[in-house]
Design an enzyme around this catalytic site. Sequence first.
Site, PDB file in Angstrom:
ATOM      1  N   SER A  13       0.842  -1.206   0.000  1.00 43.87           N
ATOM      2  CA  SER A  13       0.000   0.000   0.000  1.00 43.87           C
ATOM      3  C   SER A  13       0.873   1.251   0.000  1.00 43.87           C
ATOM      4  O   SER A  13       0.383   2.350   0.211  1.00 43.87           O
ATOM      5  CB  SER A  13      -0.922  -0.013   1.222  1.00 43.87           C
ATOM      6  OG  SER A  13      -0.153  -0.139   2.392  1.00 43.87           O
ATOM      7  N   ALA A 258       6.415   5.567   9.766  1.00 45.82           N
ATOM      8  CA  ALA A 258       5.152   5.121   9.175  1.00 45.82           C
ATOM      9  C   ALA A 258       5.022   5.668   7.772  1.00 45.82           C
ATOM     10  O   ALA A 258       5.497   6.759   7.471  1.00 45.82           O
ATOM     11  CB  ALA A 258       3.981   5.589  10.025  1.00 45.82           C
ATOM     12  N   LYS A 259       4.347   4.873   6.944  1.00 47.30           N
ATOM     13  CA  LYS A 259       4.142   5.263   5.545  1.00 47.30           C
ATOM     14  C   LYS A 259       3.500   6.644   5.460  1.00 47.30           C
ATOM     15  O   LYS A 259       3.896   7.494   4.694  1.00 47.30           O
ATOM     16  CB  LYS A 259       3.175   4.272   4.880  1.00 47.30           C
ATOM     17  CG  LYS A 259       3.825   2.983   4.449  1.00 47.30           C
ATOM     18  CD  LYS A 259       2.787   2.028   3.880  1.00 47.30           C
ATOM     19  CE  LYS A 259       3.371   0.625   3.854  1.00 47.30           C
ATOM     20  NZ  LYS A 259       2.402  -0.419   3.614  1.00 47.30           N
ATOM     21  N   ARG A 260       2.472   6.841   6.321  1.00 43.32           N
ATOM     22  CA  ARG A 260       1.698   8.079   6.191  1.00 43.32           C
ATOM     23  C   ARG A 260       2.515   9.319   6.552  1.00 43.32           C
ATOM     24  O   ARG A 260       2.191  10.423   6.152  1.00 43.32           O
ATOM     25  CB  ARG A 260       0.413   8.010   7.023  1.00 43.32           C
ATOM     26  CG  ARG A 260       0.652   7.814   8.492  1.00 43.32           C
ATOM     27  CD  ARG A 260      -0.651   7.763   9.273  1.00 43.32           C
ATOM     28  NE  ARG A 260      -0.358   7.445  10.653  1.00 43.32           N
ATOM     29  CZ  ARG A 260      -0.102   6.219  11.091  1.00 43.32           C
ATOM     30  NH1 ARG A 260      -0.139   5.203  10.254  1.00 43.32           N
ATOM     31  NH2 ARG A 260       0.186   6.002  12.356  1.00 43.32           N
TER      32      ARG A 260
END
Length: 286
Positions: A13, A258-260
């Site tokens: 993702s 984190a990705k976000r």
Amino acid sequence: MNDFVTRFAPSPSGLLHMGHAYSALQAFEAAKTVGGRFILRIEDIDTTRCRPEFERAIENDLHWLGLHWDEPVRRQSDHMADFTAALEQLRDLGVLYRCFLTRREVLSEISRAPHGTGEVYTGPQTPMSMDEETKRLQNGETYAWRLSLKAARAYLGEAWDGLFFTEQGTGPHGEHGTIMAQPERLGDVVLARKDIATSYHLAVTHDDALQGITHIIRGVDLFESTHIHVLLQALLGLTTPVYRHHRLLVDETGKRLAKRDQAATLHDLRNSGIKPEALRQNLLAN
Ligand code: GLU
């Protein structure tokens, strides 16, 4: 080669960041040290968030880092029928129920539960009548398949008290060694939805067993999930692997990557000219 098998199981993702690289490398090196196998598995059941281009990027980045794995790679979205079969197996045991509550209603139930922990959904006070369920289904109402801990406990009988796992790493509160599984810490979790064949819990438990994973090496953020995975293994007649949870990498302010938050991706690091060997050494020294 011995029978040690471990895996890295990312969800495509987004791009991998240092935290993923750390995790993948821990598993890869553990397998290499004992002459075992390392597997890459693509966990892409959430088709709204996962994308094929991220999957390709993950493979490229890991190859660049010097990791290699057995081919073909299992992509979970290609095997939805397997998860449906596992769900049916559980339904046949009588340990699943349809939950028609909305997210908001679940939260309100949690806050009203007299003996609840205040965080997890422990199921309805009384099961829904067949008439009511049929009516709701006929109305096309949406629902989730939840695992009933009450029913699971009744099904397993004394075996419920013998649910445990071996932790070779460290849990969030220093847990190490033989750990009693406490599924009630997560409550009646969702295992599938009307239109979504499986949840993470069911898919990961199924695939770890199918692929003969003997050692699960992953971030400590997934430690709590283990309590449910061990229960699912008992219900589905699967072997419980050994667990080795590792710490999470954090940024300079102590916040986990984190990705976000746009943590530095492996892709960025590659472009910055860093050599893979240097990054590996850096990660292993961490
Ligand atoms: N697919 C999960 C994730 O990306 C990891 C699964 C696992 O290691 O158990 O967070």
